[in-house]
Structure formats: C-alpha cells, structure tokens
Design a protein around this motif. Sequence first.
Motif, PDB file in Angstrom:
ATOM      1  N   GLU A   1       0.734  -1.038  -0.125  1.00 41.62           N
ATOM      2  CA  GLU A   1      -0.414  -0.010  -0.049  1.00 41.62           C
ATOM      3  C   GLU A   1       0.968   1.595   0.083  1.00 41.62           C
ATOM      4  N   ASP A   2       2.177   1.003  -0.806  1.00 36.64           N
ATOM      5  CA  ASP A   2       3.344   2.102  -0.446  1.00 36.64           C
ATOM      6  C   ASP A   2       3.312   2.017  -1.842  1.00 36.64           C
ATOM      7  N   HIS A   3       2.698   3.985  -2.031  1.00 39.43           N
ATOM      8  CA  HIS A   3       3.204   3.912  -3.216  1.00 39.43           C
ATOM      9  C   HIS A   3       4.541   3.927  -3.420  1.00 39.43           C
ATOM     10  N   VAL A   4       5.394   3.414  -4.706  1.00 35.54           N
ATOM     11  CA  VAL A   4       7.115   3.855  -4.574  1.00 35.54           C
ATOM     12  C   VAL A   4       7.151   4.988  -5.131  1.00 35.54           C
TER      13      VAL A   4
ATOM     14  N   LEU B   1      11.445   6.019  -4.233  1.00 34.33           N
ATOM     15  CA  LEU B   1      11.864   5.179  -5.022  1.00 34.33           C
ATOM     16  C   LEU B   1      11.865   5.244  -6.471  1.00 34.33           C
ATOM     17  N   GLY B   2      11.147   5.943  -6.796  1.00 34.48           N
ATOM     18  CA  GLY B   2      10.538   6.551  -7.642  1.00 34.48           C
ATOM     19  C   GLY B   2      12.378   6.211  -9.797  1.00 34.48           C
TER      20      GLY B   2
ATOM     21  N   ARG C   1       2.781   1.134 -14.277  1.00 35.93           N
ATOM     22  CA  ARG C   1       3.548   2.000 -15.054  1.00 35.93           C
ATOM     23  C   ARG C   1       2.275   3.088 -15.183  1.00 35.93           C
ATOM     24  N   GLU C   2       1.217   3.345 -14.635  1.00 36.52           N
ATOM     25  CA  GLU C   2      -0.137   4.396 -14.950  1.00 36.52           C
ATOM     26  C   GLU C   2      -0.222   4.840 -13.226  1.00 36.52           C
TER      27      GLU C   2
ATOM     28  N   ARG D   1       1.504   9.781 -10.068  1.00 34.96           N
ATOM     29  CA  ARG D   1       2.011   9.880  -9.209  1.00 34.96           C
ATOM     30  C   ARG D   1       3.203  10.915  -9.633  1.00 34.96           C
ATOM     31  N   LYS D   2       4.098  11.147 -10.095  1.00 37.77           N
ATOM     32  CA  LYS D   2       5.058  11.784 -10.851  1.00 37.77           C
ATOM     33  C   LYS D   2       4.462  12.793 -10.934  1.00 37.77           C
ATOM     34  N   GLU D   3       3.454  12.822 -12.084  1.00 40.24           N
ATOM     35  CA  GLU D   3       2.874  14.277 -12.021  1.00 40.24           C
ATOM     36  C   GLU D   3       1.835  14.897 -11.379  1.00 40.24           C
TER      37      GLU D   3
END
Length: 817
Positions: free
Chosen positions: A690-693, A698-699, A713-714, A719-721
């Motif tokens: 449940e922890d987003h990468v 760790l992106g 991937r999506e 999240r990066k955006e």
Amino acid sequence: MVDLPTKARVVIIGGGVIGCSVAYHLTKKGWGDVVLLERKQLTSGTTWHAAGLIAQLRATANMTKLAKYSQELYGALEEETGVATGFKRCGSITVALTDERKEEIYRQAAMARAFGVEVEEIGNDRVQELYPHLNLEGVKGAVYLPLDGQGDPANIALALAKGARQRGGIVKERVKVTDIVKQGRQVTGVDWVADDGSASGHIECDMVVNCAGMWGHEVGKMAGVNVPLHACEHFYIVTEGIDGLTQLPVLRVPDECAYYKEDAGKILLGAFEPNAKPWAMNGIPDSFEFDQLPEDFDHFEPILEAACNRMPMLAEAGIHTFFNGPESFTPDDAYHLGLAPEMDNVWVAAGFNSIGIQSAGGAGMALAEWMDSGEKPFDLGDVDISRMQPFQGNKKYLFERSKETLGLLYADHYPYRQKATARGVRRTPFHHHLLEQGAVMGEIAGWERANWFANDGQEREYQYSWKRQNWFENAAAEHRAVRENVGMYDMSSFGKIRVEGPDAEKFMNYIGGGDYSVPNGKIVYTQFLNRAGGIEADVTVTRLTETAYLVVTPAATRLADQTWMMRHAGNFNVVVTDVTSGEGVLAVMGPNARALLEKVSPADFSNATNPFGTAQEIEIGMGFARAHRVTYVGELGWEIYVSSDMAVHVFETLHEAGQDIGLKLCGMHMMDSCRIEKGFRHFGHDITCEDHVVDAGLGFAVKVDKGGDFIGREAVIARKESGRQNRLVQFKLTDPEPLLFHNEPIIRDGEYVGYLSSGNYGHTLGGAVGLGYVPCESEKAADVLASSYEIDVCGVKVKAEASLKPMYDPKSERVKV
C-alpha cells in the motif's frame, strides 16, 4: 432433505465466526451464489466457547484497523439482524508487574495514539477505582482502553450468518465437504455429504474459502494448500455468581498469564500459560461438536493460585465451570488470510490464535474486498498466508511450535525475541562454521541465521530487554568493522528465484518496474508493483544470460514473490524456479573488502572491470563463484554466490585469508543497523503493497520510459505528475540514549502525524535512527524539512533530526570507490 445448488460462485467451508463473517461481507458486496457449508452446527467448533474479548489495539496499524472495524460492526449487527450480540464497550485494563512489562505496555499506548486508538496510562489509584476487586501488590503501571469491549461469540456468528442469509446467501448446517476437486491450479468444485448420510452431491464453484478453523490444515490438504496450524487446549474457569458484582472492564495480567472478564455477575478467568498442551495430534474426532476436553486441574492450578492472590474474592467464590476447549494456533501467532500460494482460486481465513472474535469482522471485510477486486485492500503482510513456508505444514513441526505459541500471547513481547521451539529446520552451508565462531542464531522462515557473534566467555544467548540487550555492544563492534575495515556475513537464506526462457526479458520488463534490457552480468535494483503503484516486492535482479535472470528476495517473502511472478506469467514463455538452497551466499563488506577478495582470487575487482551493479564469474580458493557488487549496508562490498557443494571451502578460504587484516564475522543485527543509517528500505516495514513507490522515494528505480507496458506504470506516471502524498523521512534522535524499534509515533510541530515503519540504532551516527512516512500532499521537500520533529518513545517526546537524504554517505561515494 438437503437442498443445495449444483453451482455457486463461492463455497465457504466452515461455519464458525470467521466463515459467517466472510459470507456476510461477500453478500454485502453484492455477491450472489454464496454457499456456506458447516459440517455440524454453526459455532460448534471453537467459536461457541470463545471468551469474547474484543480489543482494538493490535501490533500494526492495519491489524488495529481491522480490530476497530470488528467493534463497529458488532455494535450495529443487532439492529440490522435482530440477533443480540451482547456487545458492550466495557473498556479494558492491562497491568504490569515488572518494569520491563511497564515499558512494553507504555510503548503500546504510544503506538495506540499513533493508530488513533483512545488510550490512557493510569496509576494505581485509577486502577483501583476502575477495578476495586484487584490486589495492587506489585503493580508497576497500567494502561486503560475505554472503548474496548466484550460480546457473545456464538450470537455474533449467528448474527453474521443471518445477515448473509438476508442478502441471499445460503448457510447450510450438517453438510460436510468430503473432497475438493481440482484441475491444475484451479478448484472446480466440492463434494459434500449430509451429516446423517442421507444425501450427497457436488457443487461446481468458481472459488473456495477455507474457514475450517482447527480443521483448516486438513481441509487445506484436500485443496492442495498448506495451512499450518495446530489445536491446543485452552483453559478457563467461570465462578458461581458473586453478590454485588457489577460490570467491570476486561482485565489482563499478562505477567501472571491471566485474563478476567465479568459476565452476568460471574468472573471468567482464562489462561495463556507458557507451556501449552497441543491436542489432536492424530486428527480431530469426526463426531466433534460443542465438545469439551478432559479437565486438567494440575495444569491450570498455578494460574488459579496466582489469580486468587490477585483477586482475593475468587478464593471465596465457587467454581461453576472448569472449561477446557481447543483453539487453533499458527507457527507465528498471526492468523492466515488470503489467496493460497499453491492455487489460484482457493482462499483461506483460519488459525486465529484465540483472537477470532475480535478479528472476525475485520478479517471477513478485508478478505471480501480482496476477493471482489482481486487486489489486497491494504497491506496484509502480517497475516497473508503466503508468508508461510511449505515445511511449516509438517505435523511434528506444528506440534512442537504450538507448545510455545499459545503462551507467547501473554509473554513479554521483547524486540528481537526469537522462538525457542521447532528450531534448526533450515540451515545454510555455513551453519556449523558460524556456530564454532560464536554465532548466536535467530530464525526467519525456518532459516537459522547468525544474528550476532558472542565474544569469548560470553553467554551465547539472548538476554531480552526493552533497553540495550546483551548483544548491543557486539553488534556495535560488527557495525564498526564493516564501516572501518571488513566484515563477512551469511546471506544464504535470502530467496533466489531463477527466471529463464525465450521470453525472460519481456516477462521481467512486464513484471518489474526496472529496465531489464541490460547486458549479461548487470544487476538491477527494482520493485514489483501492483496496479496502484504499491510495492509487492523489493528485489535485485541479475541478468545471467540472454535467457536467464536471478531474482534475489528477502528470506521471508520468497514464496510470496515467486507466487506473484507465476500468477502474472500469462502467456510469456518462461519458467520460474526456486533455487535458494542451491547456492550459499557470503557478503564481504567494508573498505577492505576488495583487498580481502584479491588475496583469495585472481579476478579483477577494479571499478573498470567490476563496477558497482555488476556480477562476474570468479575463481576463489580452489573453486568457482559469482561475485555480485551490491550492498545493503552502504559500503564497498560483494555478495559471493557459490554452489552449495563448494560453499564451505569458500568460507574457509575467506575466513583464513581475513585473519591478518582483521576480518570480523557479522550478523543480521549489524546489517539492519547499517542499512537504516543508509536509509535503505526494509520490505514489510518501510515499503509494502500500500506504499506508493514514488512516495517511498524509490521512483528512481522505476523506468516508465523503458518501452512497453508494465504493471503499475500508469499509477507511477500519475503520482509523478501529481506529486507525493507522503514522504519517507529518516529520523535520528538527538538524545543518544533512547532506542527505536518501530511504530513509535512521529510528532510534527506538536501534532501526531504518523509512526516509524522501522527503527534501529545508528552506531556510526551516534543515536537511534528510524524511517517513517510523513503526509505531505501539496508540500515541497523543503516544507517537510522546515518543521520540527519529535518521536514519542514510551510516552516521552524526544527531539529528532529529519532528512530526506541518507544521513550516512548521502552521495553513495563509499560503495563506488
């Protein structure tokens, strides 16, 4: 006449409180064709004689979330179904009779605040006010949870069953499942027979849920699934009515292995004694229904004697009932929930270790969510059945381990506590050599691992405490050796999974976030993600050949990680094989690691030939090995992979060569203290499904532009955006004395905002170090760092420095020299 359908979406096996909860929650999700089959009568296994204690606080945030959900559900069930559940919020008190236990319960109280549970540390005056019958002799402290409760176990189950029926579910008693029909990794249906033998049949189904309680192990075998649990005898007494006795909080005195519950003017006294009595080694009698086991007063007498001193009125009250009934216990005292690794449509909810009533509502909800969506609703790693190793279904192992696990419920839950029973099952090639050098072993997933090395004349055992334990300075010396010279430790227990075939590269690029289109010998640090961008596995992947990769995983998650890969193999032409036991692994780490390897091998270990993140075949001593230049301790170093037949020779070669340069053998405690200084994440604590990468920092390991789609991937792009919602922050206490373990609350500018996901002592940094998530939606990194932070350690707020970069060697210059 048994009227059952010939087809169903799901068949639930077992009509205790767990099975009824799963049926209730699946029908609540709108599922039709839900069929629950109970071999005898609902609740007739263990539910009917449960004590019905309903506590909120569990060892982790998500387990606490499930327990709190159970309370809320039971409070509303009566109105929904008309069945009285007897649920009442009477509160609970836990008292400590030692300073060590006081620290434990006060740390639990701090954790409760972080998890949003109402809690008070109370003095003896308040204890006496809440529980006037208690003898306070020796009481050092207590914790009060006012919203804890108790309920009627059987009626809670019957209410859940009624709720399921009201929404179209079929709940059928006196129907026994006799066989589970399989085709490959799929169950196709179940065979059943009526209890009186008057009818039999087959139900074709899409999936099966094993909620068979203490029969779960045997039902699992029918499905080809490993469900490690064993029944133990569990004792309690119920007094005669006591004049003037009114509602009291549930009372726990763990130092005397006892719990007390007032019910209808009587006291129920139960025990979790240190040495339990396993039951039904040769199977549970087929006729078992609402049965009791023979009394064993001699076994219970020490508990009763202490209880009569602790609550003197017990000595005057007559005993109305002396009860002995079976409960099922698992090897690690955590229940089994989730999709079984061996099959693709067999689910398990069993082995609840005497906390079935407080867990049933939440466990049923979580499993129903998982079954409905195909994704875990949140991290369930504590209880996910894929954590269990195949050997743990061994009956002798379960018999030996179950003697201990019942008692561990009320034992001191010291950090680093090791199980004492059923040890020595899995040993690495270096086991005896390490013991000869003073190794003190711990155990994980059955593997015996050197956790620390005793000095000459020092006792080779743990002396547990919440303060600095007897091995603290040993681990500090090992830590310094790795930071300043060279250390060697055994990593053979880490999972090794070989992926090979014509589609190996395509498959790896689909299953993982990294880019695996790399030259042979290249090592890729990466994560396997779910659709939401959560982390399902944290691995290193080495490309061995054009068609083969080696995936290295934590020891405890090897089976789960391999199962994840196999379930997503689809039409890729690959074979996924566990090769863990085929190679021993020695980690050689520290500034003099290169010098040591050059003494025993003619290979070139220079940056030009063997830069960080690459592997090469080497000669070593008189054998061959593969040297992987990676590190989990933040120093120059190599992991040496050597076939098991040559492993001992390589150990002896390295150990002998290291004597004149001060080589020190090291253990897992050193590895963990070094990795936390470096800010390296620990899977299962710092990073979970449940922890987003991206939130986990760790992106960088996820290559969204590598070409082609991959799982998650999506979610990574999104999240990066949008920016991080949380940041994993490294903390160091400014006071060098307190210790951190995990779950200590994080206080930001005076407000509780989260808790530490992991903690250890940073011997180089000079204080305890922890990692934990801080909510930061719409905030920049500088905003997070601009705040002041404290960590709540056992109720004391300790100032902490915060960093988003590793506090030790932030540019990783030491690993690349």
